[in-house]
Design an enzyme around this catalytic site. Structure first.
Site, short mmCIF file in Angstrom:
data_model
loop_
_atom_site.label_atom_id
_atom_site.label_comp_id
_atom_site.label_asym_id
_atom_site.label_seq_id
_atom_site.Cartn_x
_atom_site.Cartn_y
_atom_site.Cartn_z
N LYS A 113 0.82 -1.21 0.00
CA LYS A 113 0.00 0.00 0.00
C LYS A 113 0.86 1.27 0.00
CE LYS A 113 -4.04 -2.22 0.89
NZ LYS A 113 -3.72 -3.62 1.04
C1 LIG Z 1 -4.43 -4.83 0.67
C2 LIG Z 1 -3.63 -6.08 0.62
C3 LIG Z 1 -3.92 -7.09 -0.31
C4 LIG Z 1 -5.10 -7.01 -1.26
O1 LIG Z 1 -4.94 -6.02 -2.24
P1 LIG Z 1 -6.24 -5.46 -3.02
O2 LIG Z 1 -5.74 -4.33 -3.83
O3 LIG Z 1 -7.19 -5.03 -1.95
O4 LIG Z 1 -6.77 -6.59 -3.82
C5 LIG Z 1 -3.09 -8.19 -0.32
N1 LIG Z 1 -2.06 -8.32 0.54
C6 LIG Z 1 -1.76 -7.37 1.44
C7 LIG Z 1 -0.63 -7.59 2.37
C8 LIG Z 1 -2.52 -6.21 1.51
O5 LIG Z 1 -2.21 -5.26 2.41
#
Ligand SMILES: *Cc1c(COP(=O)(O)O)cnc(C)c1O
Length: 490
Positions: A113
């Site tokens: 993120k």
């Molecule tokens: C948010 C997240 C995901 C999922 O990603 P999306 O974009 O919501 O599909 C997978 N793994 C981790 C560690 C995350 O923080």
């Protein structure tokens, strides 16, 4: 210029900076580029760059009302000095033939993120001045664990903004919780909601509709992947992976590469869809789910059904039953009217079924698979023992799905398989220790230290310090108190 339209009303058009400012369209839809033709590009022009250069190239296409000087300045500010790898998103060759891991977690909060949330606050403050927008922006964000800390970190003390993060009470790891409740910034709040992620996300979406201006001089926006300003920075690393494969001599130019994406809200993999539509040689996109296998079932049968038990798994950031970004894909594949109908059915009946032609089109690019906690744990153990490569529980779900995929007819012969690695293993020390057969009965702090002793890999600085920082956010509320909480705290 690219028009951004609402997935629920193609007649509603805004510029990219307005779409970023608003986060979500007033009708509850998500902003998307009106036409895919406008984002096509010779991919060589993009990959012939370092990461920042690729970011400039991709952002300039999508954010075409920002000047090129502005984009250059924003990219520098977003990525200089924040990531512990020069590549920003390094690609690692593994012991398994043809398999590569794209490590997306070298940012300040150790999850993927950060790649987008290092950028979004900069894009948003610029959008504010470009549009003579005088209101302060209050970011509301629902988090399944990782968006929260990355967003709190990104928006901390950014002038003209404030942020409230809602996370599911008891639904995140202790380390994730501490990262949020110790977050810095005089303009930040993290609050636990008695419910799961879907409850928190539904609550936030409702607030955007009910109180877009919770008080005079304050407007709401979103840092979730419903914001197009979150999605576009994620497109960049699909190109970066391709470039790194070329540099390693792993592929020849033009080869099709498959990407396996640990999926929750369908944001990360949607970025891959845009990369493909832009012209990058993407073979297939494998949507990897955990035991909450609503997407795997949908991609197999065309039937989306959120009326099912919600499972808490060891990959909590993927514990999601309503994947928001799927709405964007549905718009492009099924058209405005059908997509709108499906979203209506979903909110009224909790399910919908797309036509067989629509399903066939989606399946020409996407494969949906899922893996259980046990399969994920087995993947962590196997890769650690055979290759001394340690992955986190979310990456492990994707790794396990990659193995299944490569055993299938459709997944046999890609030039390379890129598994997106979305979090540092230290963020989920307990489950990772258990997976490699070690005792994990200690506290998160002890588990993190133990994992470090066993693997020798350095603990990311942001995680190591989390246990010593002061807890600043202690509020716990019910879902029906979200509205009053926002009004009181803005
Ligand atoms: C948010 C997240 C995901 C999922 O990603 P999306 O974009 O919501 O599909 C997978 N793994 C981790 C560690 C995350 O923080």
């Amino acid at each position: 210029m690219i028009n951004y339209i609402s997935t629920r009303d193609p007649g509603h058009k805004v510029s990219s900076s307005e779409a970023i400012l608003k986060g979500q369209a007033p009708d509850g839809g998500l902003y998307i580029p009106e036409s895919m033709d406008q984002i096509k590009k010779d991919y060589h022009e993009i990959i012939n760059n370092d990461f920042k250069g690729m970011a400039r190239a991709v952002w300039s296409i999508f954010f075409d009302d920002y000047s090129s000087d502005k984009i250059e300045e924003l990219v520098e500010r977003s990525y200089t000095g924040k990531f512990s790898s020069d590549e920003i998103t390094p690609l690692v060759k593994t012991g398994r033939e043809g398999a590569y891991v794209l490590e997306l977690y070298h940012g300040p909060t150790s999850a993927f993120k950060d790649v987008a949330l290092s950028a979004l606050p900069n894009l948003m403050t610029a959008a504010r001045s470009m549009n003579d927008f005088s209101d302060d922006i209050l970011i509301l964000t629902a988090t399944s664990g990782d968006t929260g800390s990355a967003a709190l970190h990104g928006f901390s003390d950014v002038p003209g903004t404030g942020i409230i993060v809602f996370y599911p009470y008891g639904g995140v790891s202790d380390t994730q919780r501490l990262q949020m409740v110790t977050a810095p910034g005089s303009n930040t709040r993290a609050v636990a909601v008695r419910g799961n992620f879907d409850d928190a996300q539904t609550g936030v979406k409702q607030l955007f509709r009910d109180i877009p201006q919770p008080k005079a001089g304050v407007s709401l926006s979103s840092a979730n992947s419903i914001n197009i300003g979150r999605l576009v920075p994620q497109i960049v690393y699909y190109f970066s992976a391709y470039r790194q494969l070329l540099d390693m001599g792993a592929i020849t130019d033009g080869d099709m590469v498959d990407y396996i994406v640990p999926t929750g809200n369908f944001g990360d993999i949607m970025a891959g869809y845009f990369a493909k539509k832009m012209g990058l040689p993407v073979g297939r996109l494998v949507c990897a789910s955990n035991k909450n296998d609503v997407l795997a079932e949908f991609l197999e049968t065309g039937h989306y059904n959120r009326k099912r038990p919600f499972h808490k798994t060891t990959s909590p950031s993927m514990d999601i039953l309503v994947s928001s970004n799927l709405e964007r894909l549905l718009y492009y594949v099924c058209g405005a009217d059908h997509a709108l109908g499906y979203m209506k059915e979903l909110s009224e009946n909790g399910e919908y079924t797309i036509s067989s032609e629509e399903l066939a089109e989606i399946r020409s690019l996407f494969t949906g698979l899922y893996a259980s906690d046990e399969e994920g744990a087995a993947a962590i153990k196997e890769e650690f023992e055979s290759d001394h490569y340690l992955m986190d529980t979310h990456t492990a779900i994707a790794w396990s799905c990659m193995n299944k995929y490569r055993d299938s007819e459709e997944g046999k012969d890609a030039a390379a398989y890129v598994v997106l690695s979305t979090a540092s293993p230290y963020k989920f020390s307990r489950a990772v220790l258990e997976a490699i057969g070690e005792d994990a009965s200690g506290t998160d702090r002890e588990n993190m230290e133990k994992l470090h002793k066993i693997t020798g890999a350095p603990v990311p600085a942001g995680l190591a310090g989390v246990f010593d920082r002061e807890v600043r956010h202690e509020d716990v509320i019910k879902t029906d108190e979200m509205r009053s909480y926002v009004v009181e705290n803005c």
